[in-house]
Design a protein around this motif. Structure first.
Motif, mmCIF file in Angstrom:
data_model
loop_
_atom_site.group_PDB
_atom_site.id
_atom_site.type_symbol
_atom_site.label_atom_id
_atom_site.label_comp_id
_atom_site.label_asym_id
_atom_site.label_seq_id
_atom_site.Cartn_x
_atom_site.Cartn_y
_atom_site.Cartn_z
ATOM 1 N N PRO A 1 0.834 -1.207 0.000
ATOM 2 C CA PRO A 1 0.000 0.000 0.000
ATOM 3 C C PRO A 1 0.870 1.259 0.000
ATOM 4 C CG PRO A 1 -0.753 -1.555 1.674
ATOM 5 C CD PRO A 1 0.571 -2.067 1.175
ATOM 6 N N MET A 2 0.561 2.184 -0.894
ATOM 7 C CA MET A 2 1.355 3.411 -0.962
ATOM 8 C C MET A 2 0.555 4.534 -1.620
ATOM 9 S SD MET A 2 4.063 2.382 -3.948
ATOM 10 C CE MET A 2 4.801 3.986 -3.844
ATOM 11 N N PRO A 3 0.990 5.776 -1.397
ATOM 12 C CA PRO A 3 0.254 6.907 -1.965
ATOM 13 C C PRO A 3 0.662 7.201 -3.413
ATOM 14 C CG PRO A 3 1.983 7.709 -0.504
ATOM 15 C CD PRO A 3 2.038 6.218 -0.443
ATOM 16 N N PHE A 4 -0.307 7.692 -4.160
ATOM 17 C CA PHE A 4 -0.098 8.129 -5.542
ATOM 18 C C PHE A 4 -0.722 9.518 -5.693
ATOM 19 C CE2 PHE A 4 -0.131 3.558 -5.597
ATOM 20 C CZ PHE A 4 0.853 3.205 -6.514
ATOM 21 N N LYS A 5 -0.213 10.254 -6.677
ATOM 22 C CA LYS A 5 -0.812 11.557 -6.992
ATOM 23 C C LYS A 5 -1.431 11.483 -8.377
ATOM 24 C CE LYS A 5 1.700 15.412 -6.761
ATOM 25 N NZ LYS A 5 2.419 16.663 -7.120
ATOM 26 N N SER A 6 -2.674 11.907 -8.501
ATOM 27 C CA SER A 6 -3.340 11.919 -9.795
ATOM 28 C C SER A 6 -2.821 13.091 -10.624
ATOM 29 C CB SER A 6 -4.851 12.047 -9.620
ATOM 30 O OG SER A 6 -5.459 12.212 -10.888
ATOM 31 N N LEU A 7 -2.510 12.810 -11.900
ATOM 32 C CA LEU A 7 -2.081 13.861 -12.827
ATOM 33 C C LEU A 7 -3.160 14.165 -13.863
ATOM 34 C CD1 LEU A 7 1.596 12.654 -13.486
ATOM 35 C CD2 LEU A 7 0.806 14.290 -11.775
ATOM 36 N N ASN A 8 -4.314 13.487 -13.726
ATOM 37 C CA ASN A 8 -5.437 13.755 -14.627
ATOM 38 C C ASN A 8 -5.917 15.191 -14.452
ATOM 39 O OD1 ASN A 8 -5.974 11.526 -16.234
ATOM 40 N ND2 ASN A 8 -6.984 10.435 -14.564
ATOM 41 N N PRO A 9 -6.229 15.900 -15.542
ATOM 42 C CA PRO A 9 -6.674 17.298 -15.423
ATOM 43 C C PRO A 9 -7.863 17.466 -14.486
ATOM 44 C CG PRO A 9 -6.251 16.761 -17.720
ATOM 45 C CD PRO A 9 -6.114 15.478 -16.938
ATOM 46 N N GLU A 10 -8.799 16.476 -14.496
ATOM 47 C CA GLU A 10 -10.004 16.605 -13.667
ATOM 48 C C GLU A 10 -9.689 16.446 -12.175
ATOM 49 O OE1 GLU A 10 -10.441 13.143 -15.735
ATOM 50 O OE2 GLU A 10 -9.545 14.725 -16.952
ATOM 51 N N ALA A 11 -8.644 15.662 -11.855
ATOM 52 C CA ALA A 11 -8.331 15.400 -10.446
ATOM 53 C C ALA A 11 -6.868 15.693 -10.157
ATOM 54 C CB ALA A 11 -8.654 13.946 -10.116
ATOM 55 N N SER A 12 -6.315 16.642 -10.898
ATOM 56 C CA SER A 12 -4.878 16.920 -10.798
ATOM 57 C C SER A 12 -4.481 17.317 -9.381
ATOM 58 C CB SER A 12 -4.490 18.038 -11.764
ATOM 59 O OG SER A 12 -3.099 18.222 -11.753
ATOM 60 N N ILE B 1 1.645 6.897 -17.929
ATOM 61 C CA ILE B 1 2.640 7.710 -17.206
ATOM 62 C C ILE B 1 2.193 9.161 -17.037
ATOM 63 C CG2 ILE B 1 3.974 8.299 -19.268
ATOM 64 C CD1 ILE B 1 6.494 7.873 -17.435
ATOM 65 N N LYS B 2 1.296 9.636 -17.906
ATOM 66 C CA LYS B 2 0.837 11.018 -17.809
ATOM 67 C C LYS B 2 -0.334 11.169 -16.839
ATOM 68 C CE LYS B 2 2.274 11.917 -22.557
ATOM 69 N NZ LYS B 2 1.836 12.121 -23.939
ATOM 70 N N GLU B 3 -0.773 10.075 -16.245
ATOM 71 C CA GLU B 3 -1.973 10.123 -15.422
ATOM 72 C C GLU B 3 -1.719 9.942 -13.921
ATOM 73 O OE1 GLU B 3 -5.311 8.409 -18.528
ATOM 74 O OE2 GLU B 3 -4.156 6.950 -17.346
ATOM 75 N N VAL B 4 -0.555 9.412 -13.548
ATOM 76 C CA VAL B 4 -0.338 9.128 -12.122
ATOM 77 C C VAL B 4 1.143 9.231 -11.773
ATOM 78 C CG1 VAL B 4 -0.024 6.614 -12.375
ATOM 79 C CG2 VAL B 4 -1.025 7.526 -10.288
ATOM 80 N N GLN B 5 1.400 9.648 -10.565
ATOM 81 C CA GLN B 5 2.775 9.728 -10.045
ATOM 82 C C GLN B 5 2.860 8.974 -8.741
ATOM 83 O OE1 GLN B 5 4.105 13.740 -9.353
ATOM 84 N NE2 GLN B 5 5.991 13.115 -8.350
ATOM 85 N N MET B 6 3.876 8.128 -8.618
ATOM 86 C CA MET B 6 4.090 7.364 -7.387
ATOM 87 C C MET B 6 4.775 8.273 -6.364
ATOM 88 S SD MET B 6 6.266 3.816 -7.091
ATOM 89 C CE MET B 6 5.560 3.238 -8.625
#
Length: 246
Positions: free
Chosen positions: A197-208, A239-244
């Motif tokens: 389990p770990m955190p991710f950051k959304s890079l999607n424009p709607e949930a950036s 790769i353009k949608e999420v960052q670990m």
């Protein structure tokens, strides 16, 4: 393996792409540089490297990829080839941070950038860029980075690395037709933080910028990361949608 050694260049990937467009270069031609002024990483990031200390190389790969659905296969092969080469040098606790960062423990020691060109006859020609931290020891500006020398406590002969890595790439490409399932399994088993389990950051424009918790399950055939979300559903991201976050 044809090797072109440069002292300084803006980008070995750009140099090799320009060369390959003008000349019928041998497959697996390699360009290395002691210093790179405009090194590139994923999604336009800059690759920083201390002059003369690290491996900066690009390799030409032809006659392997034939459509866009296959492009991640080369990324997988190169990542595993670098891991295998480093294991032979006794570098410990190696893993691949999706899609193709090379890690030792929780530090980044290398990055891969593959740029593909579709020719008029439909062939895909790839330029594989690799930056590997070898003998650099100062990472004050890069707290998540390390090098072979820092991890092992001694310097390495970086001149031996291109041939070692390319030999393994060639072997894997030659055996891909029969060994692809085995290599995919190796890639899954080598993934950094898989099943944790770990955190991710959304890079999607709607949930950036929104963070969420998830568990890496694997990677799809076209290279999308598969993450189990808190509701137990599995979502795929490129790769353009999420960052670990780690």
């Amino acid at each position: 393996m044809k090797l072109i050694k440069l002292d300084a260049i803006d980008s070995t990937n750009d140099f090799l792409k320009a060369l390959s467009s003008q000349d019928e270069l041998d497959n697996f031609t390699v360009v290395t540089a002691e210093n790179q002024t405009k090194g590139k990483g994923q999604m336009g990031a800059k690759w920083e490297s201390e002059s003369g200390k690290n491996l900066i190389m690009s390799a030409l790969v032809k006659d392997f990829l034939y459509n866009n659905e296959q492009v991640f296969n080369l990324s997988l092969i190169v990542s595993l080839s670098v891991i295998e080469a480093l294991k032979s040098l006794n570098i410990p606790d190696l893993s691949i941070k999706w899609p193709n960062d090379i890690m030792s423990y929780n530090k980044k020691i290398g990055g891969i950038l593959i740029e593909n060109t579709i020719k008029s006859d439909g062939r895909i020609v790839s330029v594989v860029g690799l930056g590997l931290n070898v003998n650099q020891t100062n990472f004050e500006e890069l707290p998540n980075a390390s090098s072979l020398a820092v991890i092992s406590g001694h310097d390495f002969n970086k001149e031996l690395l291109p041939a070692l890595i390319i030999e393994k790439v060639q072997q894997k490409i030659e055996s891909w037709e029969f060994n692809s399932a085995i290599l995919w399994n190796e890639y899954f088993n080598t993934l950094f933080r898989k099943g944790v389990p770990m955190p991710f950051k959304s890079l999607n424009p709607e949930a950036s910028g929104q963070n969420f918790m998830g568990i890496i399950q694997g990677v799809s055939s076209i290279g999308k990361i598969q993450i189990m979300l808190e509701d137990d559903s599995v979502a795929e991201f490129d790769i353009k949608e999420v960052q670990m976050l780690y």
